[in-house]
Scaffold this motif. Structure first.
Motif, PDB file in Angstrom:
ATOM      1  N   ILE A  11       1.061  -2.194  14.624  1.00 49.76           N
ATOM      2  CA  ILE A  11       0.441  -2.777  13.432  1.00 49.76           C
ATOM      3  C   ILE A  11       1.288  -2.479  12.200  1.00 49.76           C
ATOM      4  O   ILE A  11       1.500  -3.349  11.354  1.00 49.76           O
ATOM      5  CB  ILE A  11      -0.999  -2.252  13.267  1.00 49.76           C
ATOM      6  CG1 ILE A  11      -1.876  -2.781  14.402  1.00 49.76           C
ATOM      7  CG2 ILE A  11      -1.571  -2.643  11.914  1.00 49.76           C
ATOM      8  CD1 ILE A  11      -3.230  -2.127  14.475  1.00 49.76           C
ATOM      9  N   PHE A  12       1.795  -1.254  12.097  1.00 48.96           N
ATOM     10  CA  PHE A  12       2.645  -0.887  10.971  1.00 48.96           C
ATOM     11  C   PHE A  12       3.913  -1.738  10.956  1.00 48.96           C
ATOM     12  O   PHE A  12       4.331  -2.221   9.897  1.00 48.96           O
ATOM     13  CB  PHE A  12       3.005   0.601  11.045  1.00 48.96           C
ATOM     14  CG  PHE A  12       3.987   1.024  10.000  1.00 48.96           C
ATOM     15  CD1 PHE A  12       3.561   1.280   8.708  1.00 48.96           C
ATOM     16  CD2 PHE A  12       5.329   1.154  10.293  1.00 48.96           C
ATOM     17  CE1 PHE A  12       4.455   1.668   7.730  1.00 48.96           C
ATOM     18  CE2 PHE A  12       6.235   1.536   9.322  1.00 48.96           C
ATOM     19  CZ  PHE A  12       5.800   1.792   8.035  1.00 48.96           C
ATOM     20  N   ALA A  13       4.529  -1.945  12.133  1.00 51.05           N
ATOM     21  CA  ALA A  13       5.748  -2.748  12.203  1.00 51.05           C
ATOM     22  C   ALA A  13       5.475  -4.202  11.804  1.00 51.05           C
ATOM     23  O   ALA A  13       6.286  -4.823  11.093  1.00 51.05           O
ATOM     24  CB  ALA A  13       6.333  -2.681  13.609  1.00 51.05           C
ATOM     25  N   LEU A  14       4.340  -4.746  12.239  1.00 50.99           N
ATOM     26  CA  LEU A  14       3.999  -6.116  11.839  1.00 50.99           C
ATOM     27  C   LEU A  14       3.786  -6.225  10.334  1.00 50.99           C
ATOM     28  O   LEU A  14       4.234  -7.188   9.704  1.00 50.99           O
ATOM     29  CB  LEU A  14       2.747  -6.578  12.586  1.00 50.99           C
ATOM     30  CG  LEU A  14       2.931  -6.903  14.065  1.00 50.99           C
ATOM     31  CD1 LEU A  14       1.572  -7.183  14.708  1.00 50.99           C
ATOM     32  CD2 LEU A  14       3.853  -8.086  14.230  1.00 50.99           C
ATOM     33  N   ALA A  15       3.110  -5.247   9.760  1.00 52.56           N
ATOM     34  CA  ALA A  15       2.907  -5.259   8.307  1.00 52.56           C
ATOM     35  C   ALA A  15       4.241  -5.165   7.585  1.00 52.56           C
ATOM     36  O   ALA A  15       4.469  -5.839   6.577  1.00 52.56           O
ATOM     37  CB  ALA A  15       1.995  -4.109   7.894  1.00 52.56           C
ATOM     38  N   TYR A  16       5.134  -4.350   8.093  1.00 51.40           N
ATOM     39  CA  TYR A  16       6.459  -4.214   7.487  1.00 51.40           C
ATOM     40  C   TYR A  16       7.235  -5.521   7.572  1.00 51.40           C
ATOM     41  O   TYR A  16       7.949  -5.889   6.634  1.00 51.40           O
ATOM     42  CB  TYR A  16       7.219  -3.073   8.167  1.00 51.40           C
ATOM     43  CG  TYR A  16       8.429  -2.632   7.397  1.00 51.40           C
ATOM     44  CD1 TYR A  16       8.277  -1.837   6.261  1.00 51.40           C
ATOM     45  CD2 TYR A  16       9.710  -2.995   7.784  1.00 51.40           C
ATOM     46  CE1 TYR A  16       9.381  -1.430   5.542  1.00 51.40           C
ATOM     47  CE2 TYR A  16      10.816  -2.596   7.071  1.00 51.40           C
ATOM     48  CZ  TYR A  16      10.652  -1.809   5.950  1.00 51.40           C
ATOM     49  OH  TYR A  16      11.739  -1.408   5.236  1.00 51.40           O
ATOM     50  N   LEU A  17       7.095  -6.231   8.694  1.00 54.15           N
ATOM     51  CA  LEU A  17       7.762  -7.537   8.820  1.00 54.15           C
ATOM     52  C   LEU A  17       7.217  -8.527   7.787  1.00 54.15           C
ATOM     53  O   LEU A  17       7.979  -9.302   7.194  1.00 54.15           O
ATOM     54  CB  LEU A  17       7.592  -8.087  10.231  1.00 54.15           C
ATOM     55  CG  LEU A  17       8.393  -7.385  11.319  1.00 54.15           C
ATOM     56  CD1 LEU A  17       8.004  -7.916  12.692  1.00 54.15           C
ATOM     57  CD2 LEU A  17       9.882  -7.575  11.075  1.00 54.15           C
ATOM     58  N   PHE A  18       5.908  -8.512   7.564  1.00 56.01           N
ATOM     59  CA  PHE A  18       5.325  -9.383   6.546  1.00 56.01           C
ATOM     60  C   PHE A  18       5.822  -9.012   5.148  1.00 56.01           C
ATOM     61  O   PHE A  18       6.001  -9.876   4.300  1.00 56.01           O
ATOM     62  CB  PHE A  18       3.800  -9.342   6.594  1.00 56.01           C
ATOM     63  CG  PHE A  18       3.207 -10.318   7.567  1.00 56.01           C
ATOM     64  CD1 PHE A  18       3.089 -11.654   7.240  1.00 56.01           C
ATOM     65  CD2 PHE A  18       2.770  -9.902   8.809  1.00 56.01           C
ATOM     66  CE1 PHE A  18       2.539 -12.562   8.125  1.00 56.01           C
ATOM     67  CE2 PHE A  18       2.222 -10.795   9.705  1.00 56.01           C
ATOM     68  CZ  PHE A  18       2.107 -12.134   9.365  1.00 56.01           C
ATOM     69  N   LYS A  45      -0.796  -6.954   0.226  1.00 49.33           N
ATOM     70  CA  LYS A  45      -1.853  -7.486   1.100  1.00 49.33           C
ATOM     71  C   LYS A  45      -1.665  -7.112   2.571  1.00 49.33           C
ATOM     72  O   LYS A  45      -2.603  -6.602   3.194  1.00 49.33           O
ATOM     73  CB  LYS A  45      -1.964  -8.990   0.922  1.00 49.33           C
ATOM     74  CG  LYS A  45      -2.555  -9.353  -0.427  1.00 49.33           C
ATOM     75  CD  LYS A  45      -2.707 -10.829  -0.591  1.00 49.33           C
ATOM     76  CE  LYS A  45      -3.255 -11.123  -1.984  1.00 49.33           C
ATOM     77  NZ  LYS A  45      -3.414 -12.526  -2.227  1.00 49.33           N
ATOM     78  N   PRO A  46      -0.490  -7.339   3.181  1.00 48.92           N
ATOM     79  CA  PRO A  46      -0.366  -6.932   4.590  1.00 48.92           C
ATOM     80  C   PRO A  46      -0.440  -5.426   4.776  1.00 48.92           C
ATOM     81  O   PRO A  46      -0.941  -4.943   5.800  1.00 48.92           O
ATOM     82  CB  PRO A  46       0.994  -7.477   5.025  1.00 48.92           C
ATOM     83  CG  PRO A  46       1.708  -7.850   3.795  1.00 48.92           C
ATOM     84  CD  PRO A  46       0.695  -8.060   2.732  1.00 48.92           C
ATOM     85  N   VAL A  81      -6.948  -1.692   9.355  1.00 50.65           N
ATOM     86  CA  VAL A  81      -7.023  -1.874  10.813  1.00 50.65           C
ATOM     87  C   VAL A  81      -6.644  -0.581  11.530  1.00 50.65           C
ATOM     88  O   VAL A  81      -7.294  -0.182  12.504  1.00 50.65           O
ATOM     89  CB  VAL A  81      -6.130  -3.054  11.261  1.00 50.65           C
ATOM     90  CG1 VAL A  81      -6.024  -3.126  12.765  1.00 50.65           C
ATOM     91  CG2 VAL A  81      -6.670  -4.359  10.697  1.00 50.65           C
ATOM     92  N   ILE A  82      -5.600   0.081  11.055  1.00 47.82           N
ATOM     93  CA  ILE A  82      -5.188   1.345  11.678  1.00 47.82           C
ATOM     94  C   ILE A  82      -6.291   2.386  11.528  1.00 47.82           C
ATOM     95  O   ILE A  82      -6.608   3.117  12.469  1.00 47.82           O
ATOM     96  CB  ILE A  82      -3.858   1.840  11.073  1.00 47.82           C
ATOM     97  CG1 ILE A  82      -2.714   0.933  11.519  1.00 47.82           C
ATOM     98  CG2 ILE A  82      -3.576   3.290  11.471  1.00 47.82           C
ATOM     99  CD1 ILE A  82      -1.405   1.208  10.806  1.00 47.82           C
TER     100      ILE A  82
END
Length: 105
Positions: free
Chosen positions: A46-53, A66-67, A74-75
């Motif tokens: 989840i952290f990696a996806l937020a970082y990608l956003f 926001k991300p 979520v975490i």
């Protein structure tokens, strides 16, 4: 060069003296070891996806906050829901409510 007002120094000294009291908050709850738990791996994903956003801010037209805020929520939800004992979950919720109430007063 101007010196600090006396009241600012007194407030700083009081805050410095109260600093050791903040460590007692860490002993109220014991955090489980999630290094080899599925929730720990899920939190990393989840952290990696937020970082990608965050990196793709120009393309997805989202502010960086926001991300990150959504991922943090979520975490946190995954972490709290992973507790096996309901009493431990109730105690954590009560602790968070007490912290929130004390900050608002």
């Amino acid at each position: 060069m101007r010196s600090e007002p006396v009241t600012a120094r007194i407030i700083s000294l009081i805050a410095l003296c109260l600093l050791p009291l903040t460590t007692s908050a860490a002993t109220l709850t014991s955090a489980p070891d999630l290094t080899a738990h599925p929730v720990g791996y899920l939190a990393l994903v989840i952290f990696a996806l937020a970082y990608l956003f965050v990196m793709a801010e120009e393309f997805v037209h989202l502010r960086k906050s926001k991300p990150v805020i959504i991922a943090a929520g979520v975490i946190y939800y995954c972490r709290v829901s992973s507790d096996k004992q309901k009493d431990d979950l109730d105690r954590q919720v009560q602790f968070m409510c007490n912290q929130s109430a004390s900050r608002n007063n």
